[in-house]
Design a protein around this motif. Structure first.
Motif, PDB file in Angstrom:
ATOM      1  N   ILE A 148      -4.024  46.115 -24.445  1.00  8.14           N
ATOM      2  CA  ILE A 148      -5.223  46.967 -24.402  1.00  8.14           C
ATOM      3  C   ILE A 148      -5.987  46.808 -23.395  1.00  8.14           C
ATOM      4  O   ILE A 148      -6.560  47.588 -22.551  1.00  8.14           O
ATOM      5  N   LEU A 149      -5.859  45.696 -22.514  1.00 10.94           N
ATOM      6  CA  LEU A 149      -6.425  45.450 -20.946  1.00 10.94           C
ATOM      7  C   LEU A 149      -5.601  46.403 -20.179  1.00 10.94           C
ATOM      8  O   LEU A 149      -6.226  46.941 -19.023  1.00 10.94           O
ATOM      9  N   SER A 150      -4.314  46.573 -20.201  1.00 11.23           N
ATOM     10  CA  SER A 150      -3.558  47.402 -19.411  1.00 11.23           C
ATOM     11  C   SER A 150      -3.938  48.970 -19.532  1.00 11.23           C
ATOM     12  O   SER A 150      -4.073  49.633 -18.640  1.00 11.23           O
ATOM     13  N   SER A 151      -4.375  49.141 -20.842  1.00  9.19           N
ATOM     14  CA  SER A 151      -4.535  50.741 -20.779  1.00  9.19           C
ATOM     15  C   SER A 151      -6.288  50.791 -20.147  1.00  9.19           C
ATOM     16  O   SER A 151      -6.317  51.861 -19.787  1.00  9.19           O
ATOM     17  N   TYR A 152      -7.007  49.789 -20.495  1.00  6.75           N
ATOM     18  CA  TYR A 152      -8.227  50.041 -19.556  1.00  6.75           C
ATOM     19  C   TYR A 152      -8.171  49.905 -18.364  1.00  6.75           C
ATOM     20  O   TYR A 152      -9.087  50.694 -17.467  1.00  6.75           O
ATOM     21  N   LEU A 200      -8.205  52.501 -13.174  1.00  5.49           N
ATOM     22  CA  LEU A 200      -7.673  52.774 -11.826  1.00  5.49           C
ATOM     23  C   LEU A 200      -7.284  54.333 -11.455  1.00  5.49           C
ATOM     24  O   LEU A 200      -7.467  54.779 -10.549  1.00  5.49           O
ATOM     25  N   ARG A 201      -7.255  55.045 -12.531  1.00  6.96           N
ATOM     26  CA  ARG A 201      -7.262  56.426 -12.743  1.00  6.96           C
ATOM     27  C   ARG A 201      -8.627  57.124 -12.009  1.00  6.96           C
ATOM     28  O   ARG A 201      -8.901  58.010 -11.190  1.00  6.96           O
ATOM     29  N   VAL A 202      -9.632  56.393 -12.721  1.00  7.42           N
ATOM     30  CA  VAL A 202     -11.016  56.832 -12.245  1.00  7.42           C
ATOM     31  C   VAL A 202     -11.206  56.582 -10.844  1.00  7.42           C
ATOM     32  O   VAL A 202     -11.906  57.412  -9.852  1.00  7.42           O
TER      33      VAL A 202
END
Length: 650
Positions: free
Chosen positions: A80-84, A89-91
């Protein structure tokens, strides 16, 4: 022949029968051993191996299941933390690239605009200005090339080495000259550097008096030499002593730990640490002794000057005058010129006093140690070839600086002033019956017995008892000046001088002499260094309190009984518990990472926040509201003035 063959065959047959019997015996024993070992059969071994393989497989499956169900929440949380994190990071990458592109484009436009402006500016310049710019650029390039050349060929290092060599030769010539003089007269050899300094000062004042006057009256050189530089050195030495004294205080507060370490064997690492600590304390001891000597001399000289200023006739002479005050004093009432008498001419001009002060403190602080003759040095080395500290000759030879000379002349007066109720009170607690006693010592002795009873019934602690006794002993040293509290402020000023300068100078003299001739053993040196550090801390606090009182001197002059309050303040500061507490607060304030975290800045910010800042709202009234509808120039000026006043207040 046949009989021989028959015998041979018979012997062979007997041998074969004997071997067969032994083999039968061995086989019997082997069967018996096999029965005792209970060797399993092949079927039994195969069954046990298959069971072990099945159990191992079941254990592996159960272990994997346990590991999976144990770490499954952690893996889910990390996912979950990696997805967030990937979203963030993408933003960030998206906006960074976008803003980076915008910043690069704006930078390009700004650079192009600046380039166009610079070209237009250069075109509008005159020919002389263009040549001046070219000259400045050429000078900058030349200086850069010169710096590279100097750095490449090491001109600075070579000049420093040349200076050191010339200095060494000059000092060697001076050494030889002093040695020749010392063979004739040792006193003249000791007096020679002072004579040279006097000749240098007289020559400077004779040929270039402007330099001496400028340094004395227009710069802070005298204050830096006499006050700020010793204060900085005192604070530095006190900070270096802090780690050693913290360990000593910790061991002193925990006696059980020190008793446990007495019986065990000391490790080589601890011996090495103790040796390093002894070496560091030995180096710091010289600095502590020198600083205590200077502060004793400084305090006693200041006490003499302040006492002289309070006396009727001498005070008139010592109270210096400036050019403006002397010009004003020469005029009488209504601007008429008054005749100056002999009494007014005795007052020293401020310019001369400042020059004398500068020359004196340069002599006191910067005069090098006079060099002795070879014969005296050889005597000192023969007496103690390993250390020149403990020999009686080195006591006379080691140092003849101005600080040591004045310390030897002035410190006995401080000790004689202190040789009263304080030392007699100390004798009452540990002296013999034949010791001299006073009313103060008897009172403190009786109080000590009462406090021992209170400690026995656990009404107070042992530390509280020691604090009360120590406070009483140190306060008894103030008894000669305590009578001035009941007198007018003129007489209380003498008590302030005694409490703030004479008493600390006496204690510092005792501590300095104790530290100077103490043993180099760690357990002997640490208590004496702990006591000496207390007086170093006191002189730092003394400087801070002196500056504070000097800053508020005009305000204190209008307050009644301000001199008596100053007396009580100095009496509180010179106590050991007060000194260590105030210095601890002072050190913690200086150790803050940010200036905004200090108590002074927080108090200042609170004071500024408490000041009225809404000037515009407070200045509005119904009258001003009625007048606000008019559009006259005067109202506009009033509003701008109000806004200006508001900005000034904020």
């Amino acid at each position: 022949m046949e009989v021989g063959r028959a015998l041979v065959n018979k012997s062979k047959l007997e041998t074969m029968q004997l071997v067969a019997s032994h083999i039968d015996n061995i086989l019997g024993h082997a069967r018996a051993l096999g029965d005792q070992l209970e060797v399993p059969s092949i079927d039994e071994f195969v069954a046990a191996a298959s069971t072990a393989i099945r159990d191992l497989r079941a254990a592996s499956v159960s272990s994997w299941h346990l590991t999976y169900i144990s770490f499954r929440p952690i893996f889910i949380l990390l996912g979950i933390l990696s997805s967030y994190l990937a979203i963030v990071l993408r933003v960030i990458a998206k906006h960074s690239v976008a803003h980076g592109w915008i910043a690069a484009r704006e930078g390009y436009f700004q650079l192009r605009t600046a380039t166009i402006w610079f070209i237009k500016f250069q075109r509008d310049l005159s020919t002389s200005a263009k040549y001046a710019e070219l000259g400045a650029v050429a000078v900058a390039i030349t200086l850069w090339l010169l710096r590279r050349h100097v750095k490449k060929y090491r001109y600075v290092e070579r000049a420093a080495a040349w200076y050191k060599e010339k200095k060494r030769r000059a000092l060697r010539k001076y050494q030889n000259f002093v040695d020749r003089v010392a063979k004739t007269s040792q006193f003249l050899a000791l007096l020679l550097p002072h004579l040279l300094y006097v000749i240098l000062v007289v020559a400077t004042k004779r040929f270039i008096p402007q330099i001496v006057s400028y340094l004395a009256t227009r710069t802070y050189l005298c204050t830096i030499i006499s006050f700020w530089h010793p204060l900085y050195l005192t604070f530095t030495v006190s900070r270096k002593l802090t780690p050693h004294l913290k360990d000593y205080k910790k061991d002193e507060d925990e006696p059980t730990a020190s008793e446990k370490t007495k019986g065990r064997i000391v490790r080589p690492t601890e011996l090495k640490r103790q040796w390093r600590q002894e070496k560091e304390l030995e180096e710091l001891r010289d600095d502590v002794v020198d600083l205590l000597k200077y502060w004793v001399v400084y305090a006693l000289l200041l006490a003499i000057v302040r006492t002289g200023k309070l006396l009727p006739f001498i005070g008139h002479i010592l109270n210096v005058t400036t050019d403006e005050s002397s010009a004003t004093a020469s005029k009488g009432f209504f601007g008429k010129k008054a005749a100056s008498g002999l009494y007014s001419k005795l007052r020293l001009p401020g310019k001369i006093v400042e020059e004398i002060t500068l020359v004196f403190f340069v002599w006191l602080r910067l005069m090098p140690v006079p060099t002795m003759g070879d014969e005296v040095k050889e005597k000192a080395n023969v007496t103690n070839p390993f250390s020149s500290r403990s020999s009686p000759i080195s006591k006379d030879v080691e140092k003849h600086r101005p600080v040591d000379i004045l310390y030897g002349k002035l410190s006995p007066f401080a000790l004689s002033a202190m040789n009263s109720s304080a030392f007699l009170a100390k004798k009452a607690l540990g002296g013999s019956r034949n010791d001299e006693s006073t009313v103060v010592s008897i009172v403190i002795h009786k109080l000590s017995l009462v406090l021992d009873g209170l400690v026995l019934v656990r009404v107070i602690s042992k530390k509280s008892k020691e604090w009360l006794i120590t406070t009483m002993i140190e306060s008894s040293a103030l008894l000669p000046a305590m009578s001035t509290l009941m007198m007018p402020s003129y007489f209380t000023n003498f008590g302030v001088i005694y409490v703030s300068l004479v008493v600390p100078a006496g204690y510092s003299t005792t501590s300095c002499n104790t530290v100077k001739w103490s043993s180099t053993k760690l357990e002997i040196m640490l208590p004496k260094m702990y006591d000496a550090a207390r007086y170093l801390q006191f002189w730092i606090i003394h400087a801070a309190v002196t500056l504070l009182l000097g800053a508020f001197a005009p305000l204190l002059a209008w307050m009644p009984l301000s001199t008596h309050v100053t007396w009580l303040l100095w009496a509180y500061v010179q106590l050991e518990s007060s000194t260590r507490k105030v210095y601890g607060w002072f050190e913690s304030e200086l150790g803050k990472e940010s200036l905004d975290d200090s108590i002074l800045m927080k108090s200042a910010s609170r004071l500024l926040a408490a000041l009225p800042s809404n000037v515009k709202d407070s200045s509005t009234s119904p009258v001003s509201g009625n007048n606000a509808s008019s559009s006259s120039p005067a109202n506009g000026n009033d509003s701008s003035t109000a806004e200006g006043d508001k900005s000034k207040v904020s």
